[in-house]
Design a protein around this motif. Structure first.
Motif, short mmCIF file in Angstrom:
data_model
loop_
_atom_site.label_atom_id
_atom_site.label_comp_id
_atom_site.label_asym_id
_atom_site.label_seq_id
_atom_site.Cartn_x
_atom_site.Cartn_y
_atom_site.Cartn_z
N LEU A 40 0.69 -1.11 0.01
CA LEU A 40 0.15 -0.05 -0.21
C LEU A 40 0.90 1.14 -0.08
O LEU A 40 0.23 2.36 0.06
N VAL A 41 1.99 1.11 -0.07
CA VAL A 41 3.00 2.38 -0.29
C VAL A 41 2.66 3.29 -1.32
O VAL A 41 2.27 2.47 -2.34
N ASN A 42 2.72 4.31 -1.63
CA ASN A 42 2.41 5.03 -2.55
C ASN A 42 3.16 6.17 -3.07
O ASN A 42 2.62 6.97 -4.07
N GLU A 50 10.06 2.11 3.32
CA GLU A 50 8.78 1.49 3.95
C GLU A 50 7.99 0.21 3.27
O GLU A 50 7.22 -0.27 3.83
N TRP A 51 8.50 -0.14 2.29
CA TRP A 51 8.19 -1.40 1.48
C TRP A 51 8.11 -2.62 2.36
O TRP A 51 7.16 -3.28 2.36
N ASP A 57 4.72 -2.77 12.66
CA ASP A 57 4.90 -1.39 11.96
C ASP A 57 4.18 -1.30 10.99
O ASP A 57 4.04 -0.29 10.44
N SER A 58 3.20 -2.36 10.44
CA SER A 58 2.42 -2.16 9.24
C SER A 58 1.01 -2.29 9.68
O SER A 58 0.55 -2.55 10.73
N TRP A 59 0.03 -2.03 8.65
CA TRP A 59 -1.23 -2.14 8.76
C TRP A 59 -1.61 -3.35 9.17
O TRP A 59 -2.78 -3.73 9.41
N HIS A 60 -0.86 -4.61 8.57
CA HIS A 60 -1.31 -5.93 8.80
C HIS A 60 -1.52 -6.21 10.49
O HIS A 60 -2.04 -7.08 10.63
#
Length: 65
Positions: A40-42, A50-51, A57-60
């Protein structure tokens, strides 16, 4: 497939279906420090920095905490 989450395990890239993600965490297959790919990195900057990050540290993280 957007329902697959990709993570690192012993320098190997693995995928897991979102339905099995919580169970894998509960069983110790993955943990808070497991590196996961955040698709979801944009921006290019976020892609470069941050990939790949720990699950904590992630949305997961919302799926296992």
């Amino acid at each position: 497939d957007r329902h697959l989450y990709t993570y690192m395990e012993d320098d190997e890239v693995k995928s897991i279906h979102h339905i099995d993600f919580k169970e894998a965490y509960d069983n110790g297959v993955i943990n808070a420090d497991t590196l996961i790919f955040d698709n979801l990195v944009n921006t290019k900057e976020k892609f470069l920095t941050e990939w790949i990050k720990p699950i904590k540290d992630s949305w997961h993280w919302t799926f296992v905490s």
